[in-house]
Design a protein around this motif. Structure first.
Motif, short mmCIF file in Angstrom:
data_model
loop_
_atom_site.label_atom_id
_atom_site.label_comp_id
_atom_site.label_asym_id
_atom_site.label_seq_id
_atom_site.Cartn_x
_atom_site.Cartn_y
_atom_site.Cartn_z
N VAL A 1 0.86 -1.19 0.00
CA VAL A 1 0.00 0.00 0.00
C VAL A 1 0.89 1.24 0.00
O VAL A 1 1.60 1.49 0.97
CB VAL A 1 -0.93 0.01 1.23
CG1 VAL A 1 -1.76 1.28 1.25
CG2 VAL A 1 -1.80 -1.23 1.24
N SER A 2 0.87 2.01 -1.10
CA SER A 2 1.82 3.12 -1.22
C SER A 2 1.21 4.45 -1.61
O SER A 2 1.89 5.48 -1.52
CB SER A 2 2.90 2.76 -2.25
OG SER A 2 2.32 2.53 -3.53
N ASP A 3 -0.03 4.49 -2.07
CA ASP A 3 -0.60 5.75 -2.50
C ASP A 3 -0.86 6.67 -1.31
O ASP A 3 -1.39 6.24 -0.28
CB ASP A 3 -1.91 5.51 -3.27
CG ASP A 3 -2.40 6.77 -3.96
OD1 ASP A 3 -3.12 7.55 -3.31
OD2 ASP A 3 -2.05 6.97 -5.13
N ALA A 4 -0.49 7.93 -1.47
CA ALA A 4 -0.59 8.87 -0.35
C ALA A 4 -2.02 9.02 0.16
O ALA A 4 -2.22 9.33 1.34
CB ALA A 4 -0.06 10.24 -0.78
N GLU A 5 -3.00 8.76 -0.68
CA GLU A 5 -4.39 8.94 -0.27
C GLU A 5 -4.81 7.94 0.80
O GLU A 5 -5.71 8.22 1.60
CB GLU A 5 -5.32 8.82 -1.48
CG GLU A 5 -6.75 9.23 -1.20
CD GLU A 5 -7.59 9.36 -2.46
OE1 GLU A 5 -8.83 9.40 -2.33
OE2 GLU A 5 -7.00 9.42 -3.56
N GLU A 6 -4.13 6.78 0.85
CA GLU A 6 -4.50 5.78 1.84
C GLU A 6 -3.33 5.28 2.68
O GLU A 6 -3.53 4.60 3.69
CB GLU A 6 -5.15 4.57 1.16
CG GLU A 6 -4.24 3.80 0.21
CD GLU A 6 -4.86 2.50 -0.27
OE1 GLU A 6 -5.88 2.06 0.28
OE2 GLU A 6 -4.27 1.90 -1.19
N ALA A 7 -2.09 5.61 2.28
CA ALA A 7 -0.91 5.03 2.95
C ALA A 7 -0.84 5.40 4.42
O ALA A 7 -0.49 4.58 5.27
CB ALA A 7 0.37 5.47 2.24
N GLY A 8 -1.16 6.64 4.76
CA GLY A 8 -1.11 7.06 6.15
C GLY A 8 -2.15 6.38 7.01
O GLY A 8 -1.88 5.95 8.13
N LEU B 1 12.22 5.55 -7.23
CA LEU B 1 11.69 6.80 -6.70
C LEU B 1 10.83 7.53 -7.73
O LEU B 1 11.13 7.53 -8.93
CB LEU B 1 12.83 7.73 -6.29
CG LEU B 1 13.41 7.54 -4.89
CD1 LEU B 1 14.52 8.55 -4.66
CD2 LEU B 1 12.34 7.69 -3.83
N SER B 2 9.79 8.15 -7.26
CA SER B 2 8.97 9.07 -8.05
C SER B 2 8.25 9.98 -7.07
O SER B 2 8.16 9.68 -5.87
CB SER B 2 7.96 8.31 -8.91
OG SER B 2 6.98 7.68 -8.09
N GLY B 3 7.72 11.09 -7.57
CA GLY B 3 7.01 12.01 -6.71
C GLY B 3 5.88 11.36 -5.93
O GLY B 3 5.78 11.49 -4.71
N PRO B 4 4.99 10.60 -6.62
CA PRO B 4 3.89 9.94 -5.89
C PRO B 4 4.38 8.94 -4.84
O PRO B 4 3.79 8.83 -3.76
CB PRO B 4 3.11 9.24 -7.01
CG PRO B 4 3.38 10.07 -8.22
CD PRO B 4 4.82 10.50 -8.07
N PHE B 5 5.47 8.22 -5.15
CA PHE B 5 6.00 7.27 -4.18
C PHE B 5 6.48 8.01 -2.93
O PHE B 5 6.22 7.58 -1.80
CB PHE B 5 7.16 6.47 -4.79
CG PHE B 5 6.82 5.05 -5.10
CD1 PHE B 5 7.02 4.04 -4.18
CD2 PHE B 5 6.31 4.72 -6.35
CE1 PHE B 5 6.70 2.73 -4.48
CE2 PHE B 5 6.00 3.40 -6.66
CZ PHE B 5 6.19 2.41 -5.72
N VAL B 6 7.19 9.11 -3.13
CA VAL B 6 7.72 9.85 -1.98
C VAL B 6 6.57 10.43 -1.16
O VAL B 6 6.61 10.41 0.08
CB VAL B 6 8.68 10.95 -2.45
CG1 VAL B 6 9.13 11.82 -1.27
CG2 VAL B 6 9.90 10.34 -3.13
N ASP B 7 5.53 10.92 -1.83
CA ASP B 7 4.37 11.42 -1.10
C ASP B 7 3.74 10.31 -0.25
O ASP B 7 3.34 10.53 0.90
CB ASP B 7 3.32 11.96 -2.08
CG ASP B 7 3.77 13.26 -2.74
OD1 ASP B 7 4.70 13.90 -2.23
OD2 ASP B 7 3.18 13.61 -3.78
N GLY B 8 3.66 9.11 -0.83
CA GLY B 8 3.13 7.98 -0.08
C GLY B 8 3.99 7.61 1.10
O GLY B 8 3.49 7.26 2.19
N MET B 9 5.31 7.69 0.92
CA MET B 9 6.23 7.40 2.02
C MET B 9 6.02 8.38 3.17
O MET B 9 5.93 7.97 4.34
CB MET B 9 7.69 7.49 1.52
CG MET B 9 8.09 6.42 0.55
SD MET B 9 9.73 6.78 -0.18
CE MET B 9 9.81 5.49 -1.42
N ARG B 10 5.95 9.67 2.84
CA ARG B 10 5.76 10.67 3.89
C ARG B 10 4.46 10.44 4.65
O ARG B 10 4.42 10.51 5.88
CB ARG B 10 5.76 12.07 3.27
CG ARG B 10 7.08 12.51 2.66
CD ARG B 10 6.99 13.97 2.27
NE ARG B 10 8.19 14.45 1.59
CZ ARG B 10 8.24 14.80 0.31
NH1 ARG B 10 7.15 14.71 -0.44
NH2 ARG B 10 9.36 15.23 -0.23
#
Length: 269
Positions: free
Chosen positions: A45-52, A68-77
């Motif tokens: 599960v990596s999308d920022a909309e649900e990862a947190g 790495l990509s922008g969406p991946f990093v957003d999901g990580m954060r």
């Protein structure tokens, strides 16, 4: 009192932890299979909309910067924030963090968020510690022993556990340190096994009282399985399925009996 690898494996098998894996495209399949074979439950599960949100229900989070990509990093954060809010452990795999400005920047940002565990090869750990490395791409060109001092420094700086993996693994929390022997020379020739080991560190961290014990258990499980799988393999291709079978077949009793773990002072660097 420390928990032995076998004790933690028994706990993992009794109640399989849910591990959220934000990992690279190359690693997703093998990482999921490794966790399933070991006894854990993976979720990519990596999308920022649900990862947190997901990180708050998972037992642990693992973050791998391989693709790495922008969406991946957003999901990580988002996932890291969720894990921290819920008090869940999280593991960082700083893949090839020494190679580009983007990777150096993202790796530094994630290290500043104080991972529970950092697992990397010697070149990656040297880079995170601010030292020169010979790594090219995802391949580590430095010896584990060369990164031991850097690993101790990094552990003290972050307050977490640092694992340097290679022919003989090194694990430290800045004060304690061990080396773990075993594995197979076919392991570096199978893509994403290191990434998968990061996932297994997360699985053990989800249930261990001490992240140091969790990291040692995960690395010992890998080392014993690799050593068991090696004799019947003709090369890296035939090794891969044997390794998954061996991960599954290792019992808690066998793990404690076969793991070769030394205090860092007991083995020459």
């Amino acid at each position: 009192m420390s928990q032995s690898p076998g004790t933690l494996l028994a706990a993992l098998r009794a109640e399989p932890p849910l591990v959220q894996c934000i990992t690279n495209y190359v690693a997703m399949n093998i990482a999921a299979n490794v966790l399933l074979a070991a006894g854990a439950s993976p979720a990519m599960v990596s999308d920022a909309e649900e990862a947190g949100e997901f990180a708050q229900i998972a037992g642990a989070l693992t973050v791998n910067i391989g693709t790495l990509s922008g969406p991946f990093v957003d999901g990580m954060r988002a996932a890291i924030a969720g894990a921290q809010q819920a008090g869940r452990p999280w593991v960082l795999d700083p893949v090839a963090c020494q190679t580009t400005a983007l990777r150096r920047r993202v790796a530094a940002e994630l290290v500043a968020l104080r991972p529970t565990i950092i697992r990397g090869n010697a070149s990656e750990i040297l880079s995170l510690a601010g030292e020169a490395s010979r790594g090219q791409g995802v391949d580590g060109r430095d010896a584990v022993a060369a990164a031991e001092d850097g690993a101790r420094w990094l552990a003290q700086r972050t307050g977490g556990v640092v694992a340097v993996t290679g022919a003989v693994d090194f694990v430290t929390d800045g004060s304690r340190a061990v080396r773990i022997e075993g594995g197979s020379p076919w392991m570096p020739m199978n893509t994403a096994l290191g990434c998968s080991l990061t996932g297994l560190c997360g699985a053990y961290a989800a249930l261990a009282a001490d992240p140091f014990d969790a990291t040692v258990a995960a690395l010992a499980h890998f080392a014993v399985a690799g050593q068991r799988a090696h004799p019947g393999a003709q090369g890296p291709g035939s090794f891969a399925p044997r390794f998954l079978d061996a991960l599954h077949a290792v019992t808690p009793e066998a793990l404690d009996a076969e793991a070769v773990i030394h205090s860092a002072e007991d083995v020459a660097a």
